[in-house]
Design a protein around this motif. Sequence first.
Motif, PDB file in Angstrom:
ATOM      1  N   GLU A 559      26.931 -41.519 -22.986  1.00 45.94           N
ATOM      2  CA  GLU A 559      27.479 -40.571 -22.497  1.00 45.94           C
ATOM      3  C   GLU A 559      26.689 -39.251 -22.979  1.00 45.94           C
ATOM      4  O   GLU A 559      27.191 -38.229 -22.195  1.00 45.94           O
ATOM      5  CB  GLU A 559      28.573 -41.235 -22.274  1.00 45.94           C
ATOM      6  CG  GLU A 559      29.306 -42.123 -21.619  1.00 45.94           C
ATOM      7  CD  GLU A 559      30.093 -42.565 -21.886  1.00 45.94           C
ATOM      8  OE1 GLU A 559      31.375 -41.597 -21.932  1.00 45.94           O
ATOM      9  OE2 GLU A 559      30.806 -43.686 -21.270  1.00 45.94           O
ATOM     10  N   ASN A 560      26.265 -39.325 -24.292  1.00 49.55           N
ATOM     11  CA  ASN A 560      26.340 -37.889 -24.795  1.00 49.55           C
ATOM     12  C   ASN A 560      24.616 -36.749 -24.553  1.00 49.55           C
ATOM     13  O   ASN A 560      24.244 -36.034 -24.820  1.00 49.55           O
ATOM     14  CB  ASN A 560      26.875 -37.550 -25.750  1.00 49.55           C
ATOM     15  CG  ASN A 560      27.840 -36.951 -25.753  1.00 49.55           C
ATOM     16  OD1 ASN A 560      28.550 -36.027 -25.858  1.00 49.55           O
ATOM     17  ND2 ASN A 560      29.069 -37.376 -26.395  1.00 49.55           N
ATOM     18  N   LEU A 561      23.956 -38.456 -25.030  1.00 47.06           N
ATOM     19  CA  LEU A 561      22.170 -38.450 -25.721  1.00 47.06           C
ATOM     20  C   LEU A 561      21.163 -38.664 -24.364  1.00 47.06           C
ATOM     21  O   LEU A 561      19.872 -37.934 -23.964  1.00 47.06           O
ATOM     22  CB  LEU A 561      22.088 -38.511 -26.595  1.00 47.06           C
ATOM     23  CG  LEU A 561      22.874 -37.630 -27.938  1.00 47.06           C
ATOM     24  CD1 LEU A 561      22.433 -38.378 -29.428  1.00 47.06           C
ATOM     25  CD2 LEU A 561      22.672 -36.471 -28.069  1.00 47.06           C
ATOM     26  N   GLY A 563      20.970 -39.023 -21.660  1.00 43.15           N
ATOM     27  CA  GLY A 563      21.355 -38.125 -19.678  1.00 43.15           C
ATOM     28  C   GLY A 563      19.782 -37.365 -20.060  1.00 43.15           C
ATOM     29  O   GLY A 563      18.714 -37.403 -18.855  1.00 43.15           O
ATOM     30  N   GLU A 564      19.277 -36.772 -21.369  1.00 40.30           N
ATOM     31  CA  GLU A 564      17.717 -36.211 -21.238  1.00 40.30           C
ATOM     32  C   GLU A 564      16.844 -37.203 -20.756  1.00 40.30           C
ATOM     33  O   GLU A 564      15.894 -36.196 -20.455  1.00 40.30           O
ATOM     34  CB  GLU A 564      17.404 -35.736 -23.508  1.00 40.30           C
ATOM     35  CG  GLU A 564      16.422 -34.710 -22.702  1.00 40.30           C
ATOM     36  CD  GLU A 564      15.612 -35.625 -24.717  1.00 40.30           C
ATOM     37  OE1 GLU A 564      17.090 -35.662 -25.175  1.00 40.30           O
ATOM     38  OE2 GLU A 564      14.464 -35.114 -24.979  1.00 40.30           O
ATOM     39  N   ALA A 567      15.962 -35.487 -17.359  1.00 41.72           N
ATOM     40  CA  ALA A 567      14.784 -34.391 -17.899  1.00 41.72           C
ATOM     41  C   ALA A 567      13.413 -34.829 -17.800  1.00 41.72           C
ATOM     42  O   ALA A 567      12.684 -34.079 -17.383  1.00 41.72           O
ATOM     43  CB  ALA A 567      14.910 -33.474 -18.688  1.00 41.72           C
TER      44      ALA A 567
ATOM     45  N   GLY B 563      15.058 -28.857 -16.255  1.00 40.83           N
ATOM     46  CA  GLY B 563      15.436 -30.062 -16.076  1.00 40.83           C
ATOM     47  C   GLY B 563      16.412 -30.337 -17.267  1.00 40.83           C
ATOM     48  O   GLY B 563      17.520 -31.201 -16.920  1.00 40.83           O
ATOM     49  N   ALA B 567      21.330 -32.506 -17.494  1.00 40.30           N
ATOM     50  CA  ALA B 567      21.694 -34.039 -18.962  1.00 40.30           C
ATOM     51  C   ALA B 567      22.873 -32.663 -19.690  1.00 40.30           C
ATOM     52  O   ALA B 567      24.515 -33.191 -19.853  1.00 40.30           O
ATOM     53  CB  ALA B 567      20.213 -34.246 -19.576  1.00 40.30           C
ATOM     54  N   ARG B 571      27.023 -33.833 -20.138  1.00 43.28           N
ATOM     55  CA  ARG B 571      27.369 -33.075 -21.248  1.00 43.28           C
ATOM     56  C   ARG B 571      28.921 -32.732 -21.893  1.00 43.28           C
ATOM     57  O   ARG B 571      30.115 -33.581 -22.215  1.00 43.28           O
ATOM     58  CB  ARG B 571      27.110 -33.134 -22.469  1.00 43.28           C
ATOM     59  CG  ARG B 571      25.582 -34.176 -23.058  1.00 43.28           C
ATOM     60  CD  ARG B 571      24.719 -33.115 -24.007  1.00 43.28           C
ATOM     61  NE  ARG B 571      25.158 -33.879 -25.029  1.00 43.28           N
ATOM     62  CZ  ARG B 571      24.603 -33.553 -26.646  1.00 43.28           C
ATOM     63  NH1 ARG B 571      24.079 -33.255 -26.630  1.00 43.28           N
ATOM     64  NH2 ARG B 571      25.106 -33.515 -27.433  1.00 43.28           N
ATOM     65  N   SER B 578      33.513 -40.000 -25.505  1.00 43.14           N
ATOM     66  CA  SER B 578      33.226 -41.023 -26.463  1.00 43.14           C
ATOM     67  C   SER B 578      33.250 -40.784 -27.817  1.00 43.14           C
ATOM     68  O   SER B 578      32.267 -41.111 -28.632  1.00 43.14           O
ATOM     69  CB  SER B 578      32.200 -41.287 -25.508  1.00 43.14           C
ATOM     70  OG  SER B 578      31.131 -40.228 -25.567  1.00 43.14           O
TER      71      SER B 578
END
Lengths: 589, 589
Positions: A559-561, A563-564, A567, B563, B567, B571, B578
């Motif tokens: 949920e935090n990393l 998502g990259e 991109a 981009g 993300a 976050r 989380s």
Amino acid sequence: MYRAPVEEIAFTLKYVAGLKPALDAGTFGDLGEDLVDAILAEAGRFASEEVAPLYKIGDEQGAVLSGAAVTMPPGWKALYRRWIDGGWNALSAPEEFGGQALPTMLGVAALEMWNSAAMAFGIGPTLTMGAVEALDKHASQALKAKYLEKLVSGEWMGTMNLTEPQAGSDLNALRARAEPAGDGTYRIFGQKIFITYGEHDFTDNIIHLVLARLPDAPAGTRGLSLFLVPKFLVGDDGALGARNDVFCSGLEHKLGIHASPTCTMIYGDGFEGTAPGAIGWLIGEENKGLACMFTMMNNARLAVGMQGVAVAETATQKALAYANDRRQGKAASYDGNGMAPIVHHPDVQRNLLTMNALTQIARAISYSCAHAIDHARVSVGDEATHWQERANLLTPLAKAFSTDVGVEVASLGLQVHGGMGFIEETGAAALYRDARIAPIYEGTNGIQAIDLVARKLPLGGGEHMHGYIAELKAVANQVRTSNLQGFGRTADALDKALDELGQATRFLQGLLADGRSDEALSGATPYLRLISLAAGGAYLARGALADQSRVALCRFFAENLLGEAGALKERVIGGAESLAAAGKTLMSA
Amino acid sequence: MYRAPVEEIAFTLKYVAGLKPALDAGTFGDLGEDLVDAILAEAGRFASEEVAPLYKIGDEQGAVLSGAAVTMPPGWKALYRRWIDGGWNALSAPEEFGGQALPTMLGVAALEMWNSAAMAFGIGPTLTMGAVEALDKHASQALKAKYLEKLVSGEWMGTMNLTEPQAGSDLNALRARAEPAGDGTYRIFGQKIFITYGEHDFTDNIIHLVLARLPDAPAGTRGLSLFLVPKFLVGDDGALGARNDVFCSGLEHKLGIHASPTCTMIYGDGFEGTAPGAIGWLIGEENKGLACMFTMMNNARLAVGMQGVAVAETATQKALAYANDRRQGKAASYDGNGMAPIVHHPDVQRNLLTMNALTQIARAISYSCAHAIDHARVSVGDEATHWQERANLLTPLAKAFSTDVGVEVASLGLQVHGGMGFIEETGAAALYRDARIAPIYEGTNGIQAIDLVARKLPLGGGEHMHGYIAELKAVANQVRTSNLQGFGRTADALDKALDELGQATRFLQGLLADGRSDEALSGATPYLRLISLAAGGAYLARGALADQSRVALCRFFAENLLGEAGALKERVIGGAESLAAAGKTLMSA
């Protein structure tokens, strides 16, 4: 100070990278879980109690050159002796020459621990192991008989001599030359630079593996041959004879890993009264040296990846300990007296969790690469092909992603220490310095990304990569159906990242099929990170499915990393044209 | 070696950050473009020709402590003398005390150049300028009359004494104490650490500004008072008198900026036969020291941001020169003889363009912050409020984003050098070392992000930030309607990022309104980067609209780097739960 995370390492080996099913299936003969655990525990003890205490003196005093002799830091020679006496050099080496022939998975796990304790110590034997593998695969029986046993035991160490001032990433430009002496030996002439452990006082002899050109050899890499050049000639009885004409003429003054001697080596200058021309023996066939050297390099790439994992682990431990100890400010989650330990502040937690997650992912990818290497060795037919392809695919990830992680995590770790992090005595800065070489040597990370796209995406007719993605998707599906508490949106995030990986993969394969490789290579580095994050998320999930205490970190990552990934996919698919257009502005007039 | 990019700096000041319209409107009185250009050119000459050549000896020899005296590296004292003789210390200082009262925009542009040439040199006068500003705003006429002129000229330097071993980010924990002597002076006792330029041989006197507690002062930061403590007492005639009881007891052994003396200062120990208790004078009111100190700190935060810009600029120049010089391999875009300069390889171009874009963005944000500071000073009423809010908003971005960029770009620059990058002689490693302090001091970047979310988002009833986004959206719209060739998908990418920024902003403002500040702070660091990238993209576009030669880099940024905004938004909006869940696993048992 570093404490080897033996349980974490064992868990990742067994339940994430696949060692447990392999042991259960008897893949490694009678090797059982008890022995694995015992070896890891003893390696952990040695790394924590014997190697780590000598880190600081190694960093502060470094290796020292006097004349052509290199003196290692105080206590390091005795440390090396204890280390080889423990049999650690022989761990994964062939039994025929005294090795224990244990799986590469165990070898890299132990290697992680040596490097976590002192990266400048861990790098030396890595080169010896590469030399053992190259000799075992390519050398004549006579050379093997004379050299392998002592390289396996660690009584002698090995080196890898590729780079010259004008030839780093591009080995076509190598100039060192070899002349046949007419008696089956050769005379080697030339200068090699950046030779790790090229000279030192750990061992009585040093066995150099050297790329050079024979007279009239073809230009480029097809004209390279590999030679064995011992520091001291070795008699048929194994006794050391005359000093060979190979000498260290300089040590580099480096940012980090100060105790690792990085040598300029001069071959054939008739130094100190030796007969001019270093005496060498051909390994494998003439002009096939690059293939022999690649045996060493693939091995070394995974080993350098372990350095990234290793430094990340040490930096994470150090930052976590500091954050639990150092008190500043108030925090909602802290109900004790006085100032809160900084680990209670969300921003510090974000740094520490990022460090934890990236370290675990880099470890999982690297151990999975070792798992594939092991399975390729014990399999036959299509299965062997499958595992060799998997090992080939994962090697650039293990090398490049893990070493990028090493730098990122060391930098975050320094930040967690605040002002103390910038002070050398704290030790966080030294990790930041050490970590920085790993993305460069054994093929820069840019070259790893090119290797990934140009050579690994086409594996299995392009299907191998999609099979890997399908395996990772199965993990996402397990998360979805697990009913385990606390996974949050992990399954969705994993599916999305893996779909993006699939799209980017098909896009690059399309470019390669169209012969548009320059466009494909423009996206190589973001693509390498995209696979690593998507696969890493699946590996974290696999661990979390096996051990519920790991669910929270997996979810944090998802949920935090993760998502990259979106991109990165966009860069792979849509970044090439603007990169090429803007790239033109960079050239000097 | 560093060459000051005077044209680039002038362009960014004038056409990106708004200096040109301000000059045209007479905002700064009769200051004209010719004078601006002349000042920048001369600062560039001094930085390139006088400061930069002394960088290496500063890094190698550092500042040296002997007894309580600090000797600066060879040549540095003479360099400082030439620098103040050039009037550089007085550039932005008040005219009343001999300063030139030039806009902050010019001050930070010059500051960038000093720091690019040698960060350890640039940091010293930054502290003096902070002391000048704090004294000018808060001190009595008597103190101003005695000290300001010599601090403005640079004949004396100033320091800022906050940190104590137990009190870094949390100033509540400060313990240094001040006792009234009954004659209007105070006696200061205590230990301060990490005091930049706390002792040196540049000047005959050093004016320390020190936070300490009066007897019976309230606990916490409301009980802090600010004192002026000179190294040597100053007579009414301005002559130096007795040595005051403040001494340097240690210099830190740091990762970088070795020539900047980072001192442990002991107040009131009766050292070297002085009367115990350092004699100090109150600045401003009792127990209002923090407000006075914040005057220095805001100034210093932008100045530290300039260090990030500065190191990024130098690292980019160095890498670009190397990439045009070093030859390895073949490249499709190279049709010359032999191996191609590595600048022709797409992966190297990606690194260099990333460095270029991030450096330009950090510069644009920092100069825009200076522009706001200047306009706040010359405006009145709502306009003054608007510009002060803008300056407050941009200060944490200028500090945190720019210094993160400094580290990222220095690391990429080292990578471009390959193996040579890890060798200290090359100079790339030194920038990687120097850059690492800037995200830490003057408030860690985590604290900047907290400041941004907790104090800057609510500005103007929450509307200031949305007004800023609207201004940036107007730039995206100009790109869309420009009909300029080569922008590619820049307008779409900018609009998307700015929309994501708007969503993240409203989300965080909602959390703050609901009193859920811990959740908001979990997303503070990604939010700070999100604004910076989105605003940075708009600043690059503004430059490209003014100068078509900049379109290609703007497009590269929009299509390859912007981009990340998506993300980051995810976050901010979805990462807190989380993070909190996983954060619990980090605490020691």
